[in-house]
Design a protein around this motif. Structure first.
Motif, short mmCIF file in Angstrom:
data_model
loop_
_atom_site.label_atom_id
_atom_site.label_comp_id
_atom_site.label_asym_id
_atom_site.label_seq_id
_atom_site.Cartn_x
_atom_site.Cartn_y
_atom_site.Cartn_z
N ASP A 131 41.27 -79.22 80.81
CA ASP A 131 40.40 -78.36 80.00
C ASP A 131 41.21 -77.26 79.33
N GLU B 267 43.41 -78.58 76.49
CA GLU B 267 42.63 -78.86 75.28
C GLU B 267 42.20 -77.59 74.57
N LEU B 268 41.81 -76.59 75.33
CA LEU B 268 41.41 -75.32 74.72
C LEU B 268 42.59 -74.64 74.04
N GLU B 269 43.75 -74.75 74.65
CA GLU B 269 44.95 -74.10 74.10
C GLU B 269 45.33 -74.67 72.74
N ILE B 270 45.30 -76.00 72.62
CA ILE B 270 45.72 -76.57 71.33
C ILE B 270 44.55 -76.81 70.39
N ASN B 271 43.32 -76.83 70.91
CA ASN B 271 42.10 -76.91 70.12
C ASN B 271 42.12 -78.08 69.14
N ALA B 272 42.65 -79.22 69.56
CA ALA B 272 42.72 -80.34 68.63
C ALA B 272 42.62 -81.70 69.31
N VAL C 87 40.74 -84.26 72.43
CA VAL C 87 39.72 -84.51 73.44
C VAL C 87 40.14 -85.75 74.19
N ALA D 171 36.95 -85.05 68.86
CA ALA D 171 38.09 -84.13 68.86
C ALA D 171 37.87 -82.96 67.92
N PHE D 172 37.13 -83.15 66.86
CA PHE D 172 36.93 -82.08 65.88
C PHE D 172 35.46 -81.90 65.60
N GLY E 122 32.81 -80.74 67.35
CA GLY E 122 31.73 -80.77 68.35
C GLY E 122 30.79 -81.93 68.16
#
Length: 107
Positions: free
Chosen positions: A66, A69-74, A76, A103-104, A106
């Motif tokens: 988690d 994924e939050l760190e790179i925000n790109a 899933v 991945a983008f 939501g």
């Protein structure tokens, strides 16, 4: 089952990172795959594959994924379901309202 999930003498971090990368969208670059490996080692997967992992360790692994994924925000990817000794890890796709996450953008 893919070749990356075959049982070997590799450590759990490498095995889980490859399984995650196999199902992640978009695909991970070699650099991001190494980042996932290091993240998982920091979450307690710096051990040989011969040991099975308890539910608390699986939860820590998923929390680390988690955070990655939050760190790179790109990206899933799936979440770890189980890590039995001597067998490949099992993963589950995360979903919301019965649909896989994208991945983008939501849902």
């Amino acid at each position: 089952m893919t070749e990356s999930h075959t049982v070997s003498t590799a450590d759990w971090a490498g095995i889980v990172a490859q399984g995650y990368a196999d199902a992640a969208a978009p695909p991970l670059t070699p650099e991001l795959l190494e980042t996932v490996r290091e993240t998982l080692r920091g979450a307690g997967l710096d051990r040989p594959q011969a040991e099975s992992l308890d539910a608390a360790t699986v939860a820590r692994v998923n929390e680390a994924l988690d955070a990655f994924e939050l760190e790179i925000n790109a990206v899933v990817g799936p979440r770890l379901a189980a890590l039995p000794a001597g067998a490949p890890p099992s993963f589950v796709q995360r979903s919301e309202a019965g649909r896989p996450l994208r991945a983008f953008g939501g849902q």
